[in-house]
Motif scaffolding. Structure first.
Motif, PDB file in Angstrom:
ATOM      1  N   LEU A  20       0.725  -1.149   0.113  1.00  0.00           N
ATOM      2  CA  LEU A  20      -0.143  -0.216  -0.192  1.00  0.00           C
ATOM      3  C   LEU A  20       0.868   1.118   0.161  1.00  0.00           C
ATOM      4  N   SER A  21       0.364   2.443  -0.549  1.00  0.00           N
ATOM      5  CA  SER A  21       1.156   3.593  -0.603  1.00  0.00           C
ATOM      6  C   SER A  21       0.204   4.687  -0.214  1.00  0.00           C
ATOM      7  N   CYS A  22       0.763   5.669   0.246  1.00  0.00           N
ATOM      8  CA  CYS A  22       0.021   7.022   1.100  1.00  0.00           C
ATOM      9  C   CYS A  22       0.940   8.192   0.661  1.00  0.00           C
ATOM     10  N   ALA A  23       0.485   8.860  -0.421  1.00  0.00           N
ATOM     11  CA  ALA A  23       1.114   9.904  -0.582  1.00  0.00           C
ATOM     12  C   ALA A  23       0.544  11.279  -0.534  1.00  0.00           C
ATOM     13  N   GLY A  24       1.261  12.130   0.000  1.00  0.00           N
ATOM     14  CA  GLY A  24       0.642  13.380   0.326  1.00  0.00           C
ATOM     15  C   GLY A  24       0.396  14.409  -0.796  1.00  0.00           C
ATOM     16  N   SER A  25      -0.942  14.880  -0.942  1.00  0.00           N
ATOM     17  CA  SER A  25      -1.367  15.708  -2.020  1.00  0.00           C
ATOM     18  C   SER A  25      -1.615  17.085  -1.442  1.00  0.00           C
ATOM     19  N   GLY A  26      -0.604  18.184  -1.979  1.00  0.00           N
ATOM     20  CA  GLY A  26      -0.931  19.454  -1.240  1.00  0.00           C
ATOM     21  C   GLY A  26      -0.312  19.414  -0.044  1.00  0.00           C
ATOM     22  N   ILE A  34       3.044   8.950  10.348  1.00  0.00           N
ATOM     23  CA  ILE A  34       2.123   8.425   9.854  1.00  0.00           C
ATOM     24  C   ILE A  34       1.716   6.819  10.201  1.00  0.00           C
ATOM     25  N   GLY A  35       0.344   6.790  10.313  1.00  0.00           N
ATOM     26  CA  GLY A  35       0.116   5.415  10.815  1.00  0.00           C
ATOM     27  C   GLY A  35      -0.751   4.837   9.964  1.00  0.00           C
ATOM     28  N   TRP A  36      -0.889   3.456   9.714  1.00  0.00           N
ATOM     29  CA  TRP A  36      -1.719   2.601   9.024  1.00  0.00           C
ATOM     30  C   TRP A  36      -2.750   1.961   9.769  1.00  0.00           C
ATOM     31  N   PHE A  37      -4.048   2.234   9.551  1.00  0.00           N
ATOM     32  CA  PHE A  37      -5.169   1.784  10.361  1.00  0.00           C
ATOM     33  C   PHE A  37      -5.833   0.855   9.320  1.00  0.00           C
ATOM     34  N   ARG A  67       5.676  -9.598   9.588  1.00  0.00           N
ATOM     35  CA  ARG A  67       4.827  -9.807   8.288  1.00  0.00           C
ATOM     36  C   ARG A  67       4.622  -8.454   7.767  1.00  0.00           C
ATOM     37  N   PHE A  68       4.574  -7.468   8.149  1.00  0.00           N
ATOM     38  CA  PHE A  68       4.372  -6.142   7.557  1.00  0.00           C
ATOM     39  C   PHE A  68       5.740  -5.106   7.913  1.00  0.00           C
ATOM     40  N   THR A  69       5.675  -4.403   6.820  1.00  0.00           N
ATOM     41  CA  THR A  69       7.007  -3.320   7.117  1.00  0.00           C
ATOM     42  C   THR A  69       6.408  -1.919   6.663  1.00  0.00           C
ATOM     43  N   ILE A  70       6.574  -1.067   7.590  1.00  0.00           N
ATOM     44  CA  ILE A  70       6.317   0.369   6.970  1.00  0.00           C
ATOM     45  C   ILE A  70       7.763   1.142   6.820  1.00  0.00           C
ATOM     46  N   SER A  71       7.620   2.063   5.633  1.00  0.00           N
ATOM     47  CA  SER A  71       8.765   2.596   5.374  1.00  0.00           C
ATOM     48  C   SER A  71       8.008   4.086   4.767  1.00  0.00           C
ATOM     49  N   ARG A  72       9.160   4.995   4.620  1.00  0.00           N
ATOM     50  CA  ARG A  72       8.673   6.316   4.047  1.00  0.00           C
ATOM     51  C   ARG A  72      10.058   6.670   3.189  1.00  0.00           C
ATOM     52  N   ALA A  75      11.653  12.326   0.440  1.00  0.00           N
ATOM     53  CA  ALA A  75      11.850  13.016  -0.912  1.00  0.00           C
ATOM     54  C   ALA A  75      10.851  13.024  -1.618  1.00  0.00           C
ATOM     55  N   MET A  76      10.244  11.671  -1.810  1.00  0.00           N
ATOM     56  CA  MET A  76       8.847  11.615  -2.647  1.00  0.00           C
ATOM     57  C   MET A  76       7.497  11.833  -1.928  1.00  0.00           C
ATOM     58  N   ASN A  77       7.853  12.202  -0.800  1.00  0.00           N
ATOM     59  CA  ASN A  77       6.424  12.396  -0.031  1.00  0.00           C
ATOM     60  C   ASN A  77       5.399  11.087  -0.008  1.00  0.00           C
ATOM     61  N   ILE A  78       5.982   9.967   0.348  1.00  0.00           N
ATOM     62  CA  ILE A  78       5.146   8.891   0.081  1.00  0.00           C
ATOM     63  C   ILE A  78       5.367   8.040   1.428  1.00  0.00           C
ATOM     64  N   VAL A  79       4.688   7.176   1.899  1.00  0.00           N
ATOM     65  CA  VAL A  79       4.778   6.221   2.948  1.00  0.00           C
ATOM     66  C   VAL A  79       4.235   4.749   2.486  1.00  0.00           C
ATOM     67  N   TYR A  80       5.002   3.800   2.689  1.00  0.00           N
ATOM     68  CA  TYR A  80       4.596   2.420   2.268  1.00  0.00           C
ATOM     69  C   TYR A  80       4.102   1.596   3.421  1.00  0.00           C
ATOM     70  N   LEU A  81       3.429   0.655   2.982  1.00  0.00           N
ATOM     71  CA  LEU A  81       2.964  -0.453   4.012  1.00  0.00           C
ATOM     72  C   LEU A  81       3.304  -1.913   3.193  1.00  0.00           C
TER      73      LEU A  81
END
Length: 124
Positions: A20-26, A34-37, A67-72, A75-81
């Motif tokens: 999963l990706s989470c990108a900031g827009s604006g 950043i948390g993933w729920f 099993r899960f890894t969160i990273s960010r 520079a790209m303004n994005i967080v991954y799960l």
């Protein structure tokens, strides 16, 4: 419009992987924890993983540890799960959330921004 834009998710068999990706827009995510729920049908929304502003500190709930890894990538303004070895009980709608000052621990926390949610279904 200032928001978090999610991508990824879908249908996967047990044992499979999704990212999963989470990108900031604006908005720059750099200053936010950043948390993933996730929220399964009939259940409360629960926090699964969180990452600090620098990316040096991460937390995961016990059921997903290993099993899960969160990273960010600030520079790209994005967080991954990254979700590996998925199980049927991981089936839920997943949301990213930006909180200032600390990791979110509950959906009632003061969350500045929420992602739109993305469905993850683990089924054979």
């Amino acid at each position: 419009q200032v928001t978090l834009v999610q991508s990824g998710g879908g249908l996967v068999q047990p044992g499979g992987s999704l990212r999963l990706s989470c990108a900031g827009s604006g908005v720059s995510l750099n200053g936010y924890f950043i948390g993933w729920f996730r929220q399964a049908p009939g259940k409360e929304r629960e926090v699964v993983s969180c990452i600090s502003t620098s990316g040096l500190t991460t937390n995961h709930t016990d059921s997903v540890k290993g099993r899960f890894t969160i990273s960010r990538d600030n520079a790209m303004n994005i967080v991954y799960l990254q979700m590996n070895n998925l199980k049927p009980e991981d089936t839920a709608v997943y949301y990213c959330a930006a909180k200032y000052g600390a990791c979110p621990t509950h959906e009632s926390d003061f969350i500045y921004y929420w992602g739109q949610g993305t469905q993850v279904t683990v089924s054979s």
